[in-house]
Design a protein around this motif. Structure first.
Motif, PDB file in Angstrom:
ATOM      1  N   ALA A  91       0.837  -1.199   0.000  1.00 11.56           N
ATOM      2  CA  ALA A  91       0.000   0.000   0.000  1.00 11.56           C
ATOM      3  C   ALA A  91       0.871   1.247   0.000  1.00 11.56           C
ATOM      4  O   ALA A  91       1.495   1.573   0.997  1.00 11.56           O
ATOM      5  N   THR A  92       0.934   1.938  -1.127  1.00 10.12           N
ATOM      6  CA  THR A  92       1.735   3.157  -1.227  1.00 10.12           C
ATOM      7  C   THR A  92       0.883   4.398  -1.449  1.00 10.12           C
ATOM      8  O   THR A  92       1.390   5.493  -1.463  1.00 10.12           O
ATOM      9  N   ARG A  93      -0.439   4.235  -1.634  1.00 12.52           N
ATOM     10  CA  ARG A  93      -1.356   5.349  -1.852  1.00 12.52           C
ATOM     11  C   ARG A  93      -2.452   5.311  -0.784  1.00 12.52           C
ATOM     12  O   ARG A  93      -2.946   4.256  -0.422  1.00 12.52           O
ATOM     13  N   TYR A  94      -2.811   6.498  -0.315  1.00 16.94           N
ATOM     14  CA  TYR A  94      -3.846   6.615   0.708  1.00 16.94           C
ATOM     15  C   TYR A  94      -4.823   7.714   0.309  1.00 16.94           C
ATOM     16  O   TYR A  94      -4.430   8.731  -0.245  1.00 16.94           O
ATOM     17  N   ASP A  95      -6.101   7.534   0.628  1.00 20.37           N
ATOM     18  CA  ASP A  95      -7.142   8.464   0.207  1.00 20.37           C
ATOM     19  C   ASP A  95      -7.241   9.716   1.061  1.00 20.37           C
ATOM     20  O   ASP A  95      -8.142  10.519   0.862  1.00 20.37           O
ATOM     21  N   ASN A  96      -6.344   9.938   1.978  1.00 17.82           N
ATOM     22  CA  ASN A  96      -6.460  11.070   2.883  1.00 17.82           C
ATOM     23  C   ASN A  96      -5.467  12.187   2.562  1.00 17.82           C
ATOM     24  O   ASN A  96      -5.016  12.897   3.443  1.00 17.82           O
ATOM     25  N   GLN A 112      -5.149  11.600  -3.541  1.00 18.67           N
ATOM     26  CA  GLN A 112      -4.436  10.604  -2.748  1.00 18.67           C
ATOM     27  C   GLN A 112      -3.113  11.137  -2.219  1.00 18.67           C
ATOM     28  O   GLN A 112      -2.603  12.151  -2.675  1.00 18.67           O
ATOM     29  N   CYS A 114       0.948   9.852  -0.917  1.00 14.69           N
ATOM     30  CA  CYS A 114       1.969   8.826  -1.069  1.00 14.69           C
ATOM     31  C   CYS A 114       2.557   8.514   0.306  1.00 14.69           C
ATOM     32  O   CYS A 114       2.742   9.413   1.125  1.00 14.69           O
ATOM     33  N   ARG A 115       2.840   7.264   0.552  1.00 13.44           N
ATOM     34  CA  ARG A 115       3.396   6.877   1.847  1.00 13.44           C
ATOM     35  C   ARG A 115       4.804   6.328   1.651  1.00 13.44           C
ATOM     36  O   ARG A 115       5.020   5.390   0.896  1.00 13.44           O
ATOM     37  N   ASP A 145       7.288   4.467   3.693  1.00 18.54           N
ATOM     38  CA  ASP A 145       7.373   3.760   4.972  1.00 18.54           C
ATOM     39  C   ASP A 145       8.423   2.653   4.997  1.00 18.54           C
ATOM     40  O   ASP A 145       8.496   1.902   5.954  1.00 18.54           O
TER      41      ASP A 145
END
Length: 90
Positions: A54-59, A64, A66-67, A69
């Motif tokens: 998971a490299t994309r987040y809706d927040n 989107q 980018c994470r 981590d």
């Protein structure tokens, strides 16, 4: 005489290499100001090196986010212009 022609050959080779590589390098740069919300494929000049998962987040601020981590993950923006103020959202 042999050395002179050898030097000219090297100069010609360098000029040809510069003519070939310079347009390619210049075309792969973002025009400032630039932004990307990670909803679409990376625009010209942006390069992402993100691992699997998971490299994309809706927040995100707009669209989107980018994470980053894992070790070695990054997002790079190549540009030629004089940079101004940088804005980013955490």
């Amino acid at each position: 005489m042999h050395y002179t022609s050898s030097i000219h050959n090297w100069i010609n080779a360098i000029v040809v290499m510069l003519c070939i590589t310079t347009p390619a390098a210049l075309s792969a740069q973002a025009i400032l100001p630039t932004s990307w919300n990670f909803d679409t494929p990376a625009p010209e000049g942006w390069v992402e090196n993100l691992g699997a998962g998971a490299t994309r987040y809706d927040n995100g601020q707009t669209g989107q986010a980018c994470r980053l981590d894992n070790t070695g993950e990054n997002v790079i923006v190549h540009f030629y212009d004089e940079p101004g103020q940088v804005k980013y959202y955490l």
